[in-house]
Design an enzyme around this catalytic site. Structure first.
Site, short mmCIF file in Angstrom:
data_model
loop_
_atom_site.label_atom_id
_atom_site.label_comp_id
_atom_site.label_asym_id
_atom_site.label_seq_id
_atom_site.Cartn_x
_atom_site.Cartn_y
_atom_site.Cartn_z
N ASP A 44 0.89 -1.17 0.00
CA ASP A 44 0.00 0.00 0.00
C ASP A 44 0.92 1.22 0.00
OD1 ASP A 44 -2.16 1.82 0.22
OD2 ASP A 44 -3.36 0.28 1.20
N HIS A 61 2.07 1.49 -3.18
CA HIS A 61 1.09 2.28 -3.92
C HIS A 61 1.56 3.72 -4.06
CE1 HIS A 61 -2.46 -0.68 -3.03
NE2 HIS A 61 -1.41 -1.27 -3.54
#
Ligand code: NAG
Ligand code: NAG
Ligand code: NAG
Ligand code: NAG
Ligand code: NAG
Ligand code: NAG
Ligand code: NAG
Length: 373
Positions: A204, A226
């Protein structure tokens, strides 16, 4: 005279016992039952090979100017809950890992491919600190979900961290054991925060800055993440919690993952502002979704759920600078995506921004110094 002698002996005994109480042995935590008395009584604390029972928080409520040294393998019993596994509060403290230590979050026991949308999983570190505090030389392994949430803090530096959730890239047996929502550093409502000289391997955001001001992120290496992200608009009603200003993210590298640079405002939040953000000297390679993604249509949804492209201007983005941002994306990715609401993006400068890929860029706003097509 005799009476004075007794007083003297008593005083010496008291002094002796105080020295004993503050000796290194008594300020070393190796059992969970020692945590409270050691944190209450010591300013030089060692935590060594501690096992924290499942469902319990390691509460490090540190008195002013405490130094904590972490040694060995710190483990946590499996338990289905939100955590945090570790809570750290204090003023003007230093907490440092010795070479070879590890905070082992044992994420493999929790990962189900769905992160926050699946079974309940504990947060690892929750931190509130001020008065010049330092977290350095941390080794963190296999976090169940987010690694660290910092909030309501001032003058905190995180230096030389290694967060390694790369085991969660694999579909480890039993099936569907991928890690998700393992954000690295999530920073909220704070001022004068530095994250530097660190490496994050996760699934993430590598760093996610949500609100506050005066943040520096420098020399961070993100693998599989991410992105180096700014994500603003979590509150429905607090302009303060939806405002982020004065951020510099510099000298950093991103490899693989979903995005490189990601700035997002939440359509389902209240009013706010992102102002005066600089990304400088950033190299990225191989993200599969976007190289640079600046979007005013963000919604937090489960993985792989399509997002409504309609942007909203509740959180304008002003004075955004991207300087020396270069790299290439995977064939599946859009190199540069900019989705601004009407009139909600202004005074952006891109200088030496060059991200290559096989898809075309997609922008509805043109920063000075950058041709989208
Ligand atoms: C830490 O200890 C746990 C429990 O004994 C073990 O499973 C784990 O492999 C250890 N972690 C490291 C990094 O040595
Ligand atoms: C410690 O910090 C947390 C936020 O990380 C906060 O909710 C909590 O009230 C603080 N506890 C103390 C004793 O200051
Ligand atoms: C922090 O602690 C140092 C000594 O360790 C002291 O010199 C300094 O004044 C303290 N700063 C604050 C803001 O308390
Ligand atoms: C933000 O943090 C400050 C402490 O720095 C605190 O006083 C304030 O209540 C926090 N604001 C919100 C909205 O949580
Ligand atoms: C904001 O409001 C919406 C709709 O009223 C609600 O669904 C959502 O949970 C609220 N978000 C927060 C953070 O309170
Ligand atoms: C913009 O942010 C930088 C870095 O945080 C800061 O030095 C500068 O003063 C800010 N500019 C304005 C106009 O606030
Ligand atoms: C462009 O940015 C890259 C990456 O930061 C840097 O290596 C290069 O020197 C920059 N080129 C110019 C002309 O500034």
């Amino acid at each position: 005279m005799k009476r004075l002698g007794i007083v003297w002996v008593l005083a010496a005994l008291v002094e002796l016992s105080c020295q004993t109480a503050l000796s290194a042995d008594d300020c070393t935590i190796t059992e969970f039952s020692q945590v409270q008395s050691v944190t209450e009584n010591c300013k030089d604390i060692v935590i060594q090979d501690l096992h924290v029972p499942g469902g319990q928080t390691l509460n490090l409520l540190l008195s002013k100017e405490t130094t904590v040294v972490v040694k060995g393998n710190i483990t946590f019993g499996y338990f289905v809950w939100n955590g945090p596994l570790v809570q750290i509060n204090g003023t003007n403290f230093t907490i440092r890992g010795e070479p070879g230590h590890v905070w082992d979050g044992q994420g493999q026991s929790y990962w189900d491919g769905q992160g926050e949308w699946g079974s309940t999983k504990p947060l690892l570190f929750n931190v509130m600190a001020d008065g010049v505090s330092l977290f350095e030389d941390f080794n963190v392994l296999n976090t169940p979900r987010h690694t660290l949430i910092l909030s309501d803090s001032d003058r905190v530096t995180f230096s030389n961290w290694l967060i390694d959730d790369s085991a969660g890239d694999e579909n480890v047996a039993p099936p569907n054991r991928f890690a998700h929502n393992t954000d690295g550093f999530a920073l909220w409502n704070s001022t004068n925060i530095v994250v530097k000289d660190s490496k994050v391997l996760n699934q993430d955001d590598c760093v996610a800055i949500r609100c506050g001001s005066n943040y520096v992120v420098d020399n961070v290496h993100c693998v599989g993440s991410h992105g180096l992200s700014i994500s603003v608009g979590f509150s429905n009603d607090s302009v303060k919690l939806n405002t982020l200003t004065n951020v510099v993210i510099s000298n950093s590298v991103l490899e693989f993952g979903e995005n490189g640079i990601h700035v997002k405002t939440h359509v389902d939040g209240g009013e706010g502002l992102i102002n005066n953000v600089t990304y400088e000297n950033i190299r990225l390679s191989g993200p599969i979704n976007y190289g640079i993604n600046i979007q005013q249509n963000y919604r937090n949804l489960p993985a792989n759920t399509p997002m409504d492209p309609t942007p909203k201007g509740n959180i304008p983005i002003t004075n955004l600078r991207l300087l020396n941002v270069v790299g290439s994306v995977d064939d599946s990715a859009v190199p540069v995506y900019i989705n601004c609401a009407e009139g909600a993006c202004s005074d952006w400068v891109f200088d030496n921004v060059s991200v290559s890929g096989s898809k075309v860029n997609d922008c509805n706003f043109s920063p000075e110094g950058f041709e989208c097509d």
